[in-house]
Motif scaffolding. Structure first.
Motif, short mmCIF file in Angstrom:
data_model
loop_
_atom_site.label_atom_id
_atom_site.label_comp_id
_atom_site.label_asym_id
_atom_site.label_seq_id
_atom_site.Cartn_x
_atom_site.Cartn_y
_atom_site.Cartn_z
N VAL A 75 18.93 -17.20 -3.86
CA VAL A 75 17.64 -17.30 -4.04
C VAL A 75 17.47 -16.07 -5.06
CG1 VAL A 75 15.29 -16.31 -3.32
CG2 VAL A 75 16.63 -17.90 -1.89
N GLU A 76 18.22 -15.03 -4.97
CA GLU A 76 18.08 -14.00 -5.96
C GLU A 76 18.73 -14.21 -7.26
OE1 GLU A 76 19.76 -9.15 -6.89
OE2 GLU A 76 20.83 -10.45 -5.31
N GLU A 77 19.70 -14.86 -7.15
CA GLU A 77 20.57 -15.11 -8.43
C GLU A 77 19.78 -16.19 -9.35
OE1 GLU A 77 22.65 -13.74 -10.07
OE2 GLU A 77 23.38 -12.61 -8.44
N LEU A 78 19.09 -17.18 -8.53
CA LEU A 78 18.16 -18.14 -9.32
C LEU A 78 17.06 -17.65 -9.67
CD1 LEU A 78 18.35 -21.29 -6.83
CD2 LEU A 78 19.60 -21.10 -8.86
N ALA A 79 16.56 -16.61 -8.93
CA ALA A 79 15.33 -15.92 -9.55
C ALA A 79 15.50 -15.14 -10.80
CB ALA A 79 14.87 -15.05 -8.69
N ARG A 80 17.08 -14.62 -10.99
CA ARG A 80 17.09 -13.97 -12.30
C ARG A 80 16.95 -14.77 -13.55
NH1 ARG A 80 20.45 -9.28 -12.03
NH2 ARG A 80 20.90 -8.73 -9.86
N ASP A 205 7.40 -14.63 8.54
CA ASP A 205 8.32 -13.56 8.35
C ASP A 205 9.24 -13.84 7.40
OD1 ASP A 205 6.92 -11.84 9.96
OD2 ASP A 205 8.10 -12.45 11.89
N LEU A 206 9.79 -15.42 7.66
CA LEU A 206 11.02 -15.93 6.55
C LEU A 206 10.27 -16.30 5.33
CD1 LEU A 206 12.05 -18.44 9.34
CD2 LEU A 206 13.42 -16.82 8.37
N SER A 207 8.89 -16.23 5.02
CA SER A 207 8.52 -16.41 3.83
C SER A 207 8.51 -15.06 3.30
CB SER A 207 7.04 -16.73 3.80
OG SER A 207 7.03 -18.09 4.26
N ARG A 208 8.22 -13.88 3.97
CA ARG A 208 8.38 -12.66 3.10
C ARG A 208 9.82 -12.42 2.90
NH1 ARG A 208 4.48 -9.84 8.00
NH2 ARG A 208 2.41 -10.14 6.86
N VAL A 209 10.72 -12.50 3.60
CA VAL A 209 12.19 -12.26 3.17
C VAL A 209 12.67 -13.01 2.03
CG1 VAL A 209 14.67 -12.49 3.93
CG2 VAL A 209 12.62 -11.66 5.76
N ILE A 210 12.32 -14.40 2.20
CA ILE A 210 12.80 -15.15 0.86
C ILE A 210 12.07 -15.07 -0.40
CG2 ILE A 210 13.04 -17.59 0.37
CD1 ILE A 210 13.66 -18.28 3.29
N SER A 212 10.86 -12.07 -0.90
CA SER A 212 11.26 -10.56 -1.43
C SER A 212 12.43 -10.81 -2.15
CB SER A 212 11.37 -9.61 -0.29
OG SER A 212 10.32 -9.50 0.56
N ALA A 213 13.55 -11.70 -1.72
CA ALA A 213 14.76 -11.84 -2.53
C ALA A 213 14.36 -12.44 -3.82
CB ALA A 213 15.54 -12.73 -1.83
N ASP A 214 13.29 -13.33 -3.95
CA ASP A 214 12.99 -13.99 -5.21
C ASP A 214 12.42 -12.86 -6.23
OD1 ASP A 214 12.57 -16.41 -6.73
OD2 ASP A 214 10.47 -15.77 -6.61
#
Length: 244
Positions: A75-80, A205-210, A212-214
């Motif tokens: 998720v983080e890398e796609l968000a970049r 909770d899962l929405s917040r985590v994912i 946040s990674a975005d």
């Protein structure tokens, strides 16, 4: 610092970054700024075949059986590259179903989400109500709602999972401030639903985590781009980074 800290996670992140560059995901995002319609990105099938949509999904339901740690690296890398498409809402939905769904719900819903043949959206601000196994009312503003086949709606303590192509579901996608990541308004009218009892908190909770990674990925790329610009921008005969 990137989310990926182990060697395996760093290798996974590098693979995602390489695909994002080769498939020009940033350029694909920019092409949506003037587009009248939003469709699945050209790289969607490739992303699905690489198994990224099902990293966190149990193997019994078509996934790879890893965890959120691996998923958030992707998720983080796609968000970049602000990658277009419904990757984030789809993996939020599959993570929530895996966490709260029974065997029948998981077997029915997860394989399609894991292999990319189905997409999903998540409604956290709904004012809808449940009546047995049907749901009615507004799902609110739904990220990726215009591309979704499946919608997860938080209703009280529960989650209602509905098929977006049901005739009782109305989806409107008005002009968005960000045309590259569009939200829709979704209304439900006595829509049949699979109910994940007590699943609302896990969905939140899962929405917040994912998400946040975005956000981490977007912020990291902004920081990198600003630093690179500061090395190149000349003012008073010097790169502006020298004045910091």
């Amino acid at each position: 610092m990137a989310i990926a800290i182990t060697e395996d996670h760093q290798a996974l992140g590098a693979t995602v970054a390489d695909l994002a560059d080769k498939r020009q995901l940033l350029e694909a995002n920019r092409s949506l700024l003037e587009a009248t319609e939003e469709n699945l990105p050209a790289a969607w099938d490739e992303i699905a075949k690489l198994g990224w949509l099902g990293l966190h999904v149990p193997e019994a339901y078509g996934g790879s059986g890893f965890g959120l740690e691996e998923l958030v690296v992707v998720v983080e890398e796609l968000a970049r590259k602000v990658a277009p498409g419904p990757f984030v809402p789809t993996v939020i939905a599959s993570a929530a179903i895996a966490a709260s769904g029974g065997e029948a719900a998981c077997a029915n819903l997860l394989p399609g989400l894991a292999d990319g043949s189905r997409t999903a959206a998540v409604a956290l601000g709904a004012t809808a109500t449940l009546d047995g196994s049907s749901v009615s009312g507004s799902a609110g503003v739904v990220l990726g709602g215009g591309l979704a086949n499946l919608l997860l709606v938080a209703v009280g303590d529960d989650v209602a999972v509905v098929e977006v192509n049901d005739p009782s579901v109305t989806v409107e996608t008005p002009p968005n401030l960000d045309p590259s990541r569009r939200s829709a308004r979704v209304t439900l009218d006595d829509t049949p639903a699979t109910v994940l009892a007590g699943g609302a908190q896990a969905l939140v909770d899962l929405s917040r985590v994912i998400l946040s990674a975005d956000a981490v990925g977007i912020a990291a790329e902004c920081t990198h781009s600003a630093a690179e610009y500061a090395k190149e921008r000349i003012q008073f005969g010097r790169p502006i980074a020298m004045f910091q």
